[in-house]
Design a protein around this motif. Structure first.
Motif, short mmCIF file in Angstrom:
data_model
loop_
_atom_site.label_atom_id
_atom_site.label_comp_id
_atom_site.label_asym_id
_atom_site.label_seq_id
_atom_site.Cartn_x
_atom_site.Cartn_y
_atom_site.Cartn_z
N ILE A 1 -16.39 -1.61 13.76
CA ILE A 1 -17.77 -1.94 13.39
C ILE A 1 -17.67 -2.68 12.07
O ILE A 1 -17.45 -2.09 11.01
CB ILE A 1 -18.64 -0.68 13.26
N TYR A 2 -17.78 -3.99 12.14
CA TYR A 2 -17.57 -4.83 10.96
C TYR A 2 -18.67 -4.58 9.93
O TYR A 2 -19.84 -4.37 10.26
CB TYR A 2 -17.53 -6.31 11.35
N GLY A 3 -18.27 -4.64 8.67
CA GLY A 3 -19.21 -4.39 7.59
C GLY A 3 -19.24 -2.95 7.15
O GLY A 3 -19.89 -2.62 6.16
N MET A 4 -18.51 -2.08 7.85
CA MET A 4 -18.45 -0.67 7.49
C MET A 4 -17.04 -0.29 7.08
O MET A 4 -16.07 -0.65 7.74
CB MET A 4 -18.89 0.21 8.67
N GLY A 5 -16.94 0.43 5.96
CA GLY A 5 -15.65 0.88 5.47
C GLY A 5 -15.03 -0.07 4.47
O GLY A 5 -15.29 -1.28 4.49
N HIS A 6 -14.23 0.49 3.57
CA HIS A 6 -13.57 -0.31 2.54
C HIS A 6 -12.30 0.40 2.11
O HIS A 6 -12.22 1.63 2.18
CB HIS A 6 -14.51 -0.50 1.34
N ALA A 7 -11.32 -0.38 1.66
CA ALA A 7 -10.04 0.19 1.27
C ALA A 7 -10.15 1.09 0.05
O ALA A 7 -9.36 2.02 -0.12
CB ALA A 7 -9.03 -0.93 0.99
N ILE A 8 -11.13 0.84 -0.83
CA ILE A 8 -11.26 1.61 -2.06
C ILE A 8 -12.58 2.38 -2.13
O ILE A 8 -12.60 3.57 -2.43
CB ILE A 8 -11.13 0.68 -3.29
N TYR A 9 -13.68 1.71 -1.86
CA TYR A 9 -14.98 2.38 -1.94
C TYR A 9 -15.11 3.44 -0.85
O TYR A 9 -14.67 3.24 0.28
CB TYR A 9 -16.11 1.36 -1.81
N THR A 10 -15.72 4.56 -1.20
CA THR A 10 -15.88 5.67 -0.26
C THR A 10 -17.35 5.96 0.03
O THR A 10 -17.83 5.73 1.14
CB THR A 10 -15.19 6.92 -0.81
N LEU A 11 -18.08 6.45 -0.96
CA LEU A 11 -19.48 6.81 -0.73
C LEU A 11 -20.40 5.59 -0.78
O LEU A 11 -21.44 5.58 -0.10
CB LEU A 11 -19.95 7.83 -1.78
N SER A 12 -20.04 4.57 -1.54
CA SER A 12 -20.87 3.37 -1.61
C SER A 12 -20.08 2.21 -2.19
O SER A 12 -19.17 2.39 -2.99
CB SER A 12 -22.12 3.62 -2.47
N ARG B 1 0.84 -1.20 0.00
CA ARG B 1 0.00 0.00 0.00
C ARG B 1 0.87 1.24 0.00
O ARG B 1 1.90 1.31 0.70
CB ARG B 1 -0.89 0.04 1.25
N ASN B 2 0.47 2.24 -0.76
CA ASN B 2 1.12 3.55 -0.71
C ASN B 2 0.72 4.28 0.57
O ASN B 2 -0.21 3.87 1.28
CB ASN B 2 0.73 4.38 -1.94
N ALA B 3 1.41 5.37 0.84
CA ALA B 3 1.14 6.11 2.07
C ALA B 3 -0.29 6.63 2.15
O ALA B 3 -0.85 6.77 3.23
CB ALA B 3 2.13 7.28 2.18
N ASP B 4 -0.90 6.91 0.99
CA ASP B 4 -2.28 7.43 1.00
C ASP B 4 -3.32 6.32 1.00
O ASP B 4 -4.52 6.58 0.85
CB ASP B 4 -2.51 8.35 -0.21
N GLY B 5 -2.89 5.06 1.15
CA GLY B 5 -3.82 3.95 1.22
C GLY B 5 -4.10 3.28 -0.11
O GLY B 5 -4.73 2.22 -0.16
N THR B 6 -3.67 3.88 -1.20
CA THR B 6 -3.87 3.26 -2.51
C THR B 6 -2.91 2.10 -2.68
O THR B 6 -1.86 2.03 -2.05
CB THR B 6 -3.66 4.29 -3.64
N GLY B 7 -3.25 1.19 -3.58
CA GLY B 7 -2.42 0.03 -3.81
C GLY B 7 -1.23 0.34 -4.70
O GLY B 7 -1.30 1.21 -5.59
#
Length: 461
Positions: free
Chosen positions: A327-338, A41-47
């Motif tokens: 809180i499992y099921g919330m948040g994703h490494a790439i998706y932001t709004l949906s 992962r890069n510093a900004d979280g991107t792969g």
């Protein structure tokens, strides 16, 4: 069954472990100092960009002057928006997983004739080799079906007359066979688990070559073998949404890495199954289900936003849940709004929830999805956008379908096999080099010490 006795003494394990820990300390600033990209992962979280692919595109943000700008999530298979694919299937009231498999592995949507021939071939390939269930599944049943799926996949190598050839035609043949057999393997492995570990009855149904993958799964798993069309169509949509997610996810990258070495299909796919088993990857939906079970026990009024919000605060403060603060099921490494998979699955799940009496439970899930971003921002002081990911709803759908928890991750693998095979085909034909990233060596040079001059402590003086 007889469990292998453990001859490793606790004292020896303690000594070995103490020695390992003593010799494997890494300074906290080491990764920053050498600009090591942990987890690729890069510093900004991107792969870290390591390849190119025609297959899946996971799009959740755009970079605007170096800053991540949130957008609605978009998932495409070979350029097709997954929403459009599902909408087309719903309009024609058809099962679609096999069609998506054709698209991913072959590169185009099939004609009616091509799809019929593909489906017919899959139907013929569903049957396991003679005595395979008895010899490879029943003789050594597993508590965890993912382990049995991995070992059974490796075992299929022995039944293949041409297992090692890496031509496109041979890999395609093997991919169709695995796509067909995975539902049968996980179903029979589940029945063996029921018999040997759950002390329950075992039901071994014969796969139907004329039914879809989703229909066969429900037929093979349920004691009566019965299901209705709505249930099978919902499971089919789950399979489609889990079929592919880009080459950077852990299990698909595992296929890429192993395939780049020139190994056989069975070894590459077994490695991917092992990767997917991990709770940070395919096992995540089980954590979501467990967390919601705790919520239902501890929240009196599931519709009270204040009470639900307060319980979410407890989870984030590590006062509730498993103590992770997640809180499992919330948040994703790439998706932001949906997460488009979650959006599509939520829409498909609502009708069944209303029919089966799960509306209140689904309302609670949607309320958690609604409240979590605000509570997270309040507790963590972060304005990072947060959406529900597919795990928020996949376990709930499986629960409504009456599927056992032990099959949640194996069902994920049954869907992802088509994506894995597509990545294997692409890596073998376009990769060109063995994948070999570098690790910074940090051990100091040490002079050799004769064995009689070494001490018994964890560190040699």
């Amino acid at each position: 069954m007889t469990i292998q006795p453990d001859y490793v003494k606790e004292e020896l394990l303690h000594e070995l472990s103490e020695s390992f820990c003593m010799h494997n300390q890494l300074p906290p600033d080491l990764f920053t100092r050498y600009r090591i990209k942990r987890g690729l992962r890069n510093a900004d979280g991107t792969g870290v960009l390591v390849g190119a692919s025609h297959l899946g595109n996971v799009h959740g943000y755009i970079l605007n002057e170096g800053e991540r700008e949130p957008i609605e999530g978009r998932l495409t298979y070979r350029g097709y928006n997954v929403y459009d694919l599902i909408h087309g299937l719903e309009q024609e009231n058809r099962f679609g997983f096999e069609e998506i498999g054709y698209l991913l592995m072959c590169g185009k949507l099939p004609s009616r004739r091509q799809l019929a021939e593909f489906q017919h071939t899959i139907g013929l390939e569903r049957a396991l080799p003679d005595n395979f269930t008895e010899d490879m599944i029943m003789r050594a049943p597993s508590r965890d079906i993912m382990n049995k799926l991995a070992s059974a996949t490796l075992a299929l190598y022995s039944y293949d007359a041409n297992p090692d050839e890496t031509t496109v035609e041979n890999i395609m043949r093997q991919g169709i066979s695995l796509m067909a057999k995975f539902p049968v393997i996980i179903s029979h492995a589940y029945q063996a688990k029921r018999r040997y570990f759950d002390n329950d009855s075992m039901f071994l149904h014969v796969p139907d070559p004329n039914r879809s993958t989703a229909e066969n799964i429900l037929h093979l798993i349920r004691p009566t073998g019965e299901f209705n069309d709505d249930e099978a169509k919902l499971l089919d949509r789950c399979l489609i949404l889990h079929a592919e997610h880009g080459g950077g996810n852990n299990s698909s990258f595992t296929v890429r890495v192993t395939s780049s070495s020139g190994t056989d299909t069975y070894s590459a796919i077994a490695a991917a199954v092992s990767s997917l088993k991990g709770p940070r990857h395919g096992g995540a939906n089980l954590r979501v289900v467990k967390q919601f079970e705790e919520m239902k026990e501890n929240i009196h009024n599931w519709k009270d936003e204040t009470e639900v919000g307060n319980y979410l605060r407890k989870i984030l403060n590590k006062e509730a849940g498993d103590g992770s603060g997640l809180i499992y099921g919330m948040g994703h490494a790439i998706y932001t709004l949906s997460d488009p998979r979650a959006v599509a699955l939520k829409k498909a799940a609502r009708p069944l929830a209303e029919k089966t009496g799960y509306s209140d439970e689904m309302d609670l899930i949607e309320l958690v999805e609604k409240l979590t971003p605000g509570v997270f921002a309040e507790i963590k002081g972060s304005d990072k956008p947060m959406c529900a990911n597919v795990d928020m709803y996949s376990g709930f759908v499986y629960k409504m379908l009456g599927l056992p928890k032990s099959l949640y991750t194996p069902l994920f693998a049954t869907a992802r096999i088509v994506g894995w095979m597509a990545h294997r085909l692409e890596e073998v034909t376009t990769g060109g080099k063995i994948i070999r990233p570098a690790y910074k060596p940090v051990a100091k040079n040490i002079e050799y010490v004769n064995i009689d001059e070494r001490n018994d402590g964890p560190i040699n003086d």
